[in-house]
Motif scaffolding. Structure first.
Motif, PDB file in Angstrom:
ATOM      1  N   PHE A   1       4.150  -3.584   2.125  1.00 20.24           N
ATOM      2  CA  PHE A   1       3.161  -2.515   1.976  1.00 20.24           C
ATOM      3  C   PHE A   1       3.630  -1.188   2.566  1.00 20.24           C
ATOM      4  O   PHE A   1       3.416  -0.121   1.964  1.00 20.24           O
ATOM      5  CB  PHE A   1       1.834  -2.943   2.628  1.00 20.24           C
ATOM      6  CG  PHE A   1       0.978  -3.813   1.745  1.00 20.24           C
ATOM      7  CD1 PHE A   1      -0.360  -4.011   2.043  1.00 20.24           C
ATOM      8  CD2 PHE A   1       1.490  -4.415   0.611  1.00 20.24           C
ATOM      9  CE1 PHE A   1      -1.178  -4.805   1.237  1.00 20.24           C
ATOM     10  CE2 PHE A   1       0.696  -5.217  -0.195  1.00 20.24           C
ATOM     11  CZ  PHE A   1      -0.646  -5.409   0.111  1.00 20.24           C
ATOM     12  N   ASP A   2       4.250  -1.211   3.756  1.00 18.30           N
ATOM     13  CA  ASP A   2       4.704   0.049   4.355  1.00 18.30           C
ATOM     14  C   ASP A   2       5.724   0.738   3.466  1.00 18.30           C
ATOM     15  O   ASP A   2       5.647   1.950   3.208  1.00 18.30           O
ATOM     16  CB  ASP A   2       5.322  -0.202   5.737  1.00 18.30           C
ATOM     17  CG  ASP A   2       4.274  -0.552   6.787  1.00 18.30           C
ATOM     18  OD1 ASP A   2       4.632  -1.119   7.827  1.00 18.30           O
ATOM     19  OD2 ASP A   2       3.072  -0.250   6.550  1.00 18.30           O
ATOM     20  N   THR A   3       6.682  -0.048   2.980  1.00 17.68           N
ATOM     21  CA  THR A   3       7.724   0.509   2.098  1.00 17.68           C
ATOM     22  C   THR A   3       7.110   1.090   0.826  1.00 17.68           C
ATOM     23  O   THR A   3       7.455   2.190   0.399  1.00 17.68           O
ATOM     24  CB  THR A   3       8.751  -0.582   1.723  1.00 17.68           C
ATOM     25  OG1 THR A   3       9.299  -1.131   2.908  1.00 17.68           O
ATOM     26  CG2 THR A   3       9.863  -0.016   0.849  1.00 17.68           C
TER      27      THR A   3
ATOM     28  N   ARG B   1      -4.481  -2.786   0.862  1.00 15.96           N
ATOM     29  CA  ARG B   1      -4.420  -1.544   1.643  1.00 15.96           C
ATOM     30  C   ARG B   1      -4.831  -0.412   0.719  1.00 15.96           C
ATOM     31  O   ARG B   1      -4.360  -0.310  -0.406  1.00 15.96           O
ATOM     32  CB  ARG B   1      -3.018  -1.299   2.184  1.00 15.96           C
ATOM     33  CG  ARG B   1      -2.912  -0.030   3.021  1.00 15.96           C
ATOM     34  CD  ARG B   1      -1.503   0.232   3.481  1.00 15.96           C
ATOM     35  NE  ARG B   1      -1.043  -0.753   4.443  1.00 15.96           N
ATOM     36  CZ  ARG B   1       0.160  -0.724   5.018  1.00 15.96           C
ATOM     37  NH1 ARG B   1       1.008   0.249   4.717  1.00 15.96           N
ATOM     38  NH2 ARG B   1       0.505  -1.646   5.879  1.00 15.96           N
ATOM     39  N   GLU B   2      -5.709   0.401   1.225  1.00 11.60           N
ATOM     40  CA  GLU B   2      -6.243   1.536   0.479  1.00 11.60           C
ATOM     41  C   GLU B   2      -5.721   2.788   1.156  1.00 11.60           C
ATOM     42  O   GLU B   2      -5.954   2.982   2.356  1.00 11.60           O
ATOM     43  CB  GLU B   2      -7.777   1.457   0.576  1.00 11.60           C
ATOM     44  CG  GLU B   2      -8.543   2.365  -0.332  1.00 11.60           C
ATOM     45  CD  GLU B   2     -10.053   2.208  -0.114  1.00 11.60           C
ATOM     46  OE1 GLU B   2     -10.804   2.669  -0.964  1.00 11.60           O
ATOM     47  OE2 GLU B   2     -10.462   1.638   0.916  1.00 11.60           O
ATOM     48  N   VAL B   3      -5.007   3.633   0.417  1.00  9.24           N
ATOM     49  CA  VAL B   3      -4.334   4.779   1.041  1.00  9.24           C
ATOM     50  C   VAL B   3      -4.596   6.029   0.209  1.00  9.24           C
ATOM     51  O   VAL B   3      -4.246   6.066  -0.964  1.00  9.24           O
ATOM     52  CB  VAL B   3      -2.801   4.558   1.087  1.00  9.24           C
ATOM     53  CG1 VAL B   3      -2.125   5.716   1.802  1.00  9.24           C
ATOM     54  CG2 VAL B   3      -2.447   3.218   1.723  1.00  9.24           C
ATOM     55  N   PRO B   4      -5.206   7.058   0.784  1.00 12.41           N
ATOM     56  CA  PRO B   4      -5.339   8.318   0.047  1.00 12.41           C
ATOM     57  C   PRO B   4      -3.964   8.981  -0.094  1.00 12.41           C
ATOM     58  O   PRO B   4      -3.253   9.166   0.895  1.00 12.41           O
ATOM     59  CB  PRO B   4      -6.273   9.169   0.918  1.00 12.41           C
ATOM     60  CG  PRO B   4      -6.279   8.535   2.250  1.00 12.41           C
ATOM     61  CD  PRO B   4      -5.810   7.134   2.123  1.00 12.41           C
TER      62      PRO B   4
ATOM     63  N   GLU C   1      -7.422  -1.268   5.607  1.00 12.93           N
ATOM     64  CA  GLU C   1      -6.863  -2.578   5.248  1.00 12.93           C
ATOM     65  C   GLU C   1      -8.039  -3.484   4.906  1.00 12.93           C
ATOM     66  O   GLU C   1      -9.107  -3.370   5.526  1.00 12.93           O
ATOM     67  CB  GLU C   1      -6.092  -3.189   6.428  1.00 12.93           C
ATOM     68  CG  GLU C   1      -5.024  -2.293   7.028  1.00 12.93           C
ATOM     69  CD  GLU C   1      -3.660  -2.488   6.401  1.00 12.93           C
ATOM     70  OE1 GLU C   1      -2.749  -1.729   6.723  1.00 12.93           O
ATOM     71  OE2 GLU C   1      -3.510  -3.407   5.566  1.00 12.93           O
ATOM     72  N   PHE C   2      -7.851  -4.384   3.957  1.00 17.58           N
ATOM     73  CA  PHE C   2      -8.947  -5.283   3.616  1.00 17.58           C
ATOM     74  C   PHE C   2      -8.394  -6.623   3.139  1.00 17.58           C
ATOM     75  O   PHE C   2      -7.219  -6.762   2.827  1.00 17.58           O
ATOM     76  CB  PHE C   2      -9.859  -4.663   2.527  1.00 17.58           C
ATOM     77  CG  PHE C   2      -9.152  -4.364   1.225  1.00 17.58           C
ATOM     78  CD1 PHE C   2      -8.580  -3.117   1.007  1.00 17.58           C
ATOM     79  CD2 PHE C   2      -9.085  -5.309   0.209  1.00 17.58           C
ATOM     80  CE1 PHE C   2      -7.937  -2.827  -0.193  1.00 17.58           C
ATOM     81  CE2 PHE C   2      -8.447  -5.021  -0.994  1.00 17.58           C
ATOM     82  CZ  PHE C   2      -7.860  -3.779  -1.192  1.00 17.58           C
ATOM     83  N   THR C   3      -9.262  -7.600   3.110  1.00 14.10           N
ATOM     84  CA  THR C   3      -8.916  -8.945   2.614  1.00 14.10           C
ATOM     85  C   THR C   3      -9.994  -9.382   1.635  1.00 14.10           C
ATOM     86  O   THR C   3     -11.183  -9.242   1.908  1.00 14.10           O
ATOM     87  CB  THR C   3      -8.832  -9.957   3.774  1.00 14.10           C
ATOM     88  OG1 THR C   3      -7.829  -9.522   4.700  1.00 14.10           O
ATOM     89  CG2 THR C   3      -8.450 -11.346   3.234  1.00 14.10           C
TER      90      THR C   3
ATOM     91  N   GLY D   1      -5.497  11.238  -5.322  1.00 14.36           N
ATOM     92  CA  GLY D   1      -6.103   9.950  -5.623  1.00 14.36           C
ATOM     93  C   GLY D   1      -5.954   8.969  -4.484  1.00 14.36           C
ATOM     94  O   GLY D   1      -5.723   9.349  -3.344  1.00 14.36           O
ATOM     95  N   THR D   2      -6.083   7.691  -4.848  1.00 20.18           N
ATOM     96  CA  THR D   2      -5.996   6.635  -3.851  1.00 20.18           C
ATOM     97  C   THR D   2      -5.071   5.543  -4.355  1.00 20.18           C
ATOM     98  O   THR D   2      -5.223   5.071  -5.485  1.00 20.18           O
ATOM     99  CB  THR D   2      -7.391   6.029  -3.580  1.00 20.18           C
ATOM    100  OG1 THR D   2      -8.277   7.063  -3.167  1.00 20.18           O
ATOM    101  CG2 THR D   2      -7.312   4.942  -2.515  1.00 20.18           C
ATOM    102  N   LEU D   3      -4.144   5.152  -3.527  1.00 20.34           N
ATOM    103  CA  LEU D   3      -3.249   4.053  -3.856  1.00 20.34           C
ATOM    104  C   LEU D   3      -3.838   2.787  -3.262  1.00 20.34           C
ATOM    105  O   LEU D   3      -4.182   2.753  -2.076  1.00 20.34           O
ATOM    106  CB  LEU D   3      -1.855   4.306  -3.272  1.00 20.34           C
ATOM    107  CG  LEU D   3      -0.793   3.280  -3.648  1.00 20.34           C
ATOM    108  CD1 LEU D   3      -0.341   3.498  -5.082  1.00 20.34           C
ATOM    109  CD2 LEU D   3       0.400   3.363  -2.701  1.00 20.34           C
ATOM    110  N   VAL D   4      -3.968   1.769  -4.072  1.00 26.02           N
ATOM    111  CA  VAL D   4      -4.459   0.484  -3.578  1.00 26.02           C
ATOM    112  C   VAL D   4      -3.363  -0.552  -3.812  1.00 26.02           C
ATOM    113  O   VAL D   4      -2.917  -0.755  -4.931  1.00 26.02           O
ATOM    114  CB  VAL D   4      -5.759   0.049  -4.298  1.00 26.02           C
ATOM    115  CG1 VAL D   4      -6.240  -1.284  -3.740  1.00 26.02           C
ATOM    116  CG2 VAL D   4      -6.834   1.115  -4.160  1.00 26.02           C
TER     117      VAL D   4
END
Lengths: 160, 242
Positions: free
Chosen positions: B220-222, B201-204, B192-194, B208-211
């Motif tokens: 974000f969770d949904t 939120r950066e999610v592998p 998580e970042f600001t 790839g990576t979803l940002v």
């Protein structure tokens, strides 16, 4: 783009008779214009240039597939009543314009909506200026005939 | 000029009356009345022709144009970047091996900078894009996507720094939520970042990576589950960092 999109939409609508299709035509027109922006010699000619592209896009639709006959809203022109509301007057006139054959409607729209001269319309449609003048004259006559009901088509603005 | 010729000109173009026509009108009351009638009729025609323009048409046209331009530039970038990226990748590898550190700009920094630099018109559009357009964007990036999530109002293949991405917007309560999928770069772990007023939120996910980037993180969770489903399959059998 913003300056021309509304006018182009109206022209497209009177070409094809459908709201959604008219919007698509405008989108395609601007996309093609965007891709060939270097073909526009002077910005003052932008309206005519965009109109040309839109007409070609419309013609392309007919090349790709046979289009159904334009189905404009058809109102009973005789049912105007005394003192019609402004919107009623517009609706009656629109129905009459929609009933014009394309060869009369298109030059009339280019002239009245687009503000093009007969010479410019002739260049756009690939016909003579004299032919344009005849067609817009007849367009007005036919409209008056439909709206007034009594005017003979040969009558020329009140002359016996 | 006689009356017949005047009336013919009047019927051809009531607005373009020559000097000779005006001179005739001044000397002929009947033709002058005909001119007035013709102007009134012309006003009725003009008013009828001026139908309402659909709201937002100009914005939609502009959005399509800009999206098209982005796509064209991304294509150009793709081939130019092949050579540049190869050199850059080599430099990065050498630098990492030598120093054992990551590049100076992190993915969250780059995505935030990119999103902040986007045209506001993209982020404010509310018309959903066609699912086919989203599939094509992913396919162009070499990524197969399952069912396209609903609610995507903007999609573009964007270079973000040296990364290739599919940049999308999925608005919530009139606020844009940026969804950027960075292809072929899987972050080592979720984070998580600001950055300023934006939370991310950066999610592998998959390869790839979803940002995700927005002012409000409530979705974000949904969104993470939705995109994991779309890119990896069913969430209950997908392996992820969360």
């Amino acid at each position: 783009m913003r300056a021309h999109s509304g006018e182009l939409y109206r022209y497209a609508y009177w070409l094809c008779g459908e709201n959604a299709l008219a919007q698509d035509l405008v989108q395609e027109t601007f996309l093609r214009a965007w891709r060939s922006l270097d073909a526009l010699r002077e910005t003052v000619a932008a309206k005519a240039w965009l109109t040309t592209i839109l007409r070609r896009e419309h013609a392309r639709l007919y090349e790709r597939k046979p289009m159904p006959t334009t189905d404009f809203t058809d109102l009973d022109l005789s049912d105007t009543g005394p003192g019609p509301e402004r919107t009623g007057e517009d609706a009656v006139m629109r129905a009459a314009i929609a009933k014009l054959e394309p060869k009369y409607r298109e030059p009339l729209v280019l002239q009245v909506l687009g503000g093009f001269s007969c010479e410019e319309i002739a260049r756009e449609l690939g016909i003579t200026e004299a032919a344009v003048m005849t067609q817009v004259f007849r367009a007005r006559q036919k409209l008056k005939s439909m709206l007034d009901g009594e005017v003979r088509e040969a009558e020329v603005y009140g002359l016996p | 000029m006689d009356c017949l010729e005047f009336r013919r000109l009047l019927g051809s173009d009531p607005r373009a009356m020559s000097a000779a026509a005006r001179e005739h009108m001044e000397s002929c009351p009947r033709c002058a009345q005909a001119f007035a009638d013709a102007q009134a009729f012309e006003t009725r025609i003009a008013h009828a022709l001026a139908i309402d323009v659909p709201e937002g048409l100009a914005d939609r046209v502009l959005l399509t144009q800009l999206t098209e331009e982005r796509r064209r530039r991304a294509t150009g970038f793709r081939y130019g970047w092949i050579a540049l990226a190869a050199a850059a990748a080599l430099a990065v590898v050498v630098g990492v091996v030598q120093r054992g550190t990551a590049p100076a700009h992190s993915l969250p920094d780059l995505v935030t900078e990119h999103v902040n630099g986007e045209e506001r018109v993209f982020l404010s559009n509310r018309t959903p894009v066609d699912a086919g357009e989203v599939e094509r964007a992913f396919a162009d990036r070499g990524v197969r996507i399952g069912s396209v999530p609903a609610g995507i109002t903007y999609v573009s293949e964007c270079p973000v720094g040296a990364y290739r991405t599919v940049h999308m917007v999925m608005p919530e309560n009139d606020k844009p939520v940026s969804v950027v999928y960075v292809v072929h770069h899987r972050a080592p772990a979720g984070d998580e970042f600001t950055r300023g007023n934006l939370k991310g939120r950066e999610v592998p996910i998959a390869d790839g990576t979803l940002v995700l980037l927005a002012e409000d993180t409530s979705r974000f969770d949904t969104l993470e589950h939705t995109w994991r489903d779309a890119l990896e399959g069913r969430p209950d059998i997908a392996a992820g960092s969360r």
